[in-house]
Enzyme design. Structure first.
Site, PDB file in Angstrom:
ATOM      1  N   ASP A 216      -7.204  -6.323  -4.527  1.00 34.42           N
ATOM      2  CA  ASP A 216      -5.792  -6.594  -4.327  1.00 34.42           C
ATOM      3  C   ASP A 216      -5.020  -6.009  -5.515  1.00 34.42           C
ATOM      4  O   ASP A 216      -5.591  -5.846  -6.610  1.00 34.42           O
ATOM      5  CB  ASP A 216      -5.585  -8.108  -4.247  1.00 34.42           C
ATOM      6  CG  ASP A 216      -4.128  -8.479  -4.241  1.00 34.42           C
ATOM      7  OD1 ASP A 216      -3.404  -7.995  -3.359  1.00 34.42           O
ATOM      8  OD2 ASP A 216      -3.702  -9.242  -5.130  1.00 34.42           O
TER       9      ASP A 216
ATOM     10  N   ASN B 178      -0.616  -5.521   0.165  1.00 37.98           N
ATOM     11  CA  ASN B 178       0.618  -5.646   0.942  1.00 37.98           C
ATOM     12  C   ASN B 178       1.637  -4.573   0.571  1.00 37.98           C
ATOM     13  O   ASN B 178       2.544  -4.275   1.355  1.00 37.98           O
ATOM     14  CB  ASN B 178       1.261  -7.016   0.671  1.00 37.98           C
ATOM     15  CG  ASN B 178       0.686  -8.138   1.530  1.00 37.98           C
ATOM     16  OD1 ASN B 178       0.066  -7.892   2.561  1.00 37.98           O
ATOM     17  ND2 ASN B 178       0.891  -9.368   1.087  1.00 37.98           N
TER      18      ASN B 178
END
Lengths: 225, 225
Positions: free
Chosen positions: B9, B122
């Site tokens: 991430d 994201n």
């Protein structure tokens, strides 16, 4: 289109979700809550909602009673609370949360005007039935509608679809009322008329739609019709 | 199955998301941040994530730069910060967040062992490219994979599917690393091996799966292979 149906979120909107921790903290048997109950209640609520959204995104539904327990377990650990009796008591109280004081008279006014009334909630059917019985408002509501009928949490469109399915009404005949800004925004994006009850004076959520009405409590709901 | 691919991430894991507010607060031009920057950073991050989840549930995707601005706007209003120059500066700094100090050496060790490395975030492709360039770690990563390729945010399964699609590897050949407990849980539920970098010492999230490894920073990642 005139409003024919008033639909209320339950937790935080009709029922005070902080009441469980506040009430348990008054009991000398749960002295561990005295200093921390406001922060505990806030974290419990935050994690309960986060888990509901994350499960909806990942298609891993479970019922709201499970995420309510999961959120509490996270919050108890975060605040170093280890007494199992405190956990048990907080969960018991969640089944009989106090309604906000203006709720019964407001619902009675709507019904006297011929408006259909309902709850649309993440709560499971048994949680909603017990809460409504405890608050003695069951005879003021035409329907208790739970997300369990579609197996996903708010703000998924399938949840809001349940109202048209139940009442046969158009989206713009519905006034949807929530104290959760994200729920009011979700319902507005879906096509309901919406009122956000902003008890805490928070900023409006920057989402894909905005609630049509901003209120500080539920007393003025009948004026919106 | 031995690990062939280490996937990270980005925001909060490789890059310190609090660095923007911390750095801006040091500048006398943004004295409005001095007292409130830690709370502002926390609320900015919280709303950014909430909006990503809510948009995923409601099928109302926009890119991460939009929810980053939306979350900041909510947080600025909540803290009474009205100077447009502060908003502009915070958003500028978000494009060049500092990496955690152990990141370059850790990635170099993985690459020296023949492990493929990637970001799965994201963040939009342009956000990721600029962040990696600013941190000078671009040559240590085989791929920058953005949710924009599937148009939904984590923890949707379609996001985690991108890794197998890119590298052609099996799920259990992947070590997925995140400092976000919900992301580590989501990846574990999907089928990756997972490590949760719990920098803040928070409780484990009570979700549908648990991370396999709990770490306090990234230095020991190579020991997991």
């Amino acid at each position: 289109m005139p409003i024919t149906t008033a639909v209320f979120d339950a937790y935080g909107t009709l029922f005070d979700v902080n009441a469980a921790a506040m009430q348990a903290a008054k009991d000398p048997a749960h002295a561990d809550l005295a200093a921390v109950w406001p922060a505990l209640a806030r974290d419990w609520r935050r994690k309960q909602l986060e888990y509901s959204w994350l499960r909806a995104v990942a298609d891993r539904h479970c019922d709201f009673w499970q995420v309510t327990q999961d959120g509490l377990d996270w919050a108890l650990e975060a605040h170093g609370l280890t007494d199992p009796a405190t956990r048990t008591r907080l969960l018991e109280l969640y089944w009989e949360l106090a309604p906000y004081p203006e709720v019964p008279a407001m619902l009675r006014t709507l019904r006297a005007r011929g408006i259909a009334t309902a709850i649309l909630s993440n709560g499971s059917p048994d949680m909603l039935q017990v809460a409504v019985n405890s608050a003695q408002i069951g005879d003021l509501l035409d329907a208790l509608v739970s997300v369990e009928d579609v197996g996903v949490f708010k703000p998924h469109a399938r949840v809001y679809d349940l109202i048209g399915g139940h009442f046969g009404c158009a989206k713009d005949e519905v006034l949807f009322v929530s104290s959760n800004g994200w729920d009011a925004a979700g319902a507005a994006g879906y096509g309901f008329q919406t009122a956000w009850v902003n008890r805490a004076g928070e900023p409006v959520d920057r989402l894909y739609a905005k609630p049509h009405h901003l209120l500080s409590d539920l007393t003025t709901i009948p004026e919106l019709l």
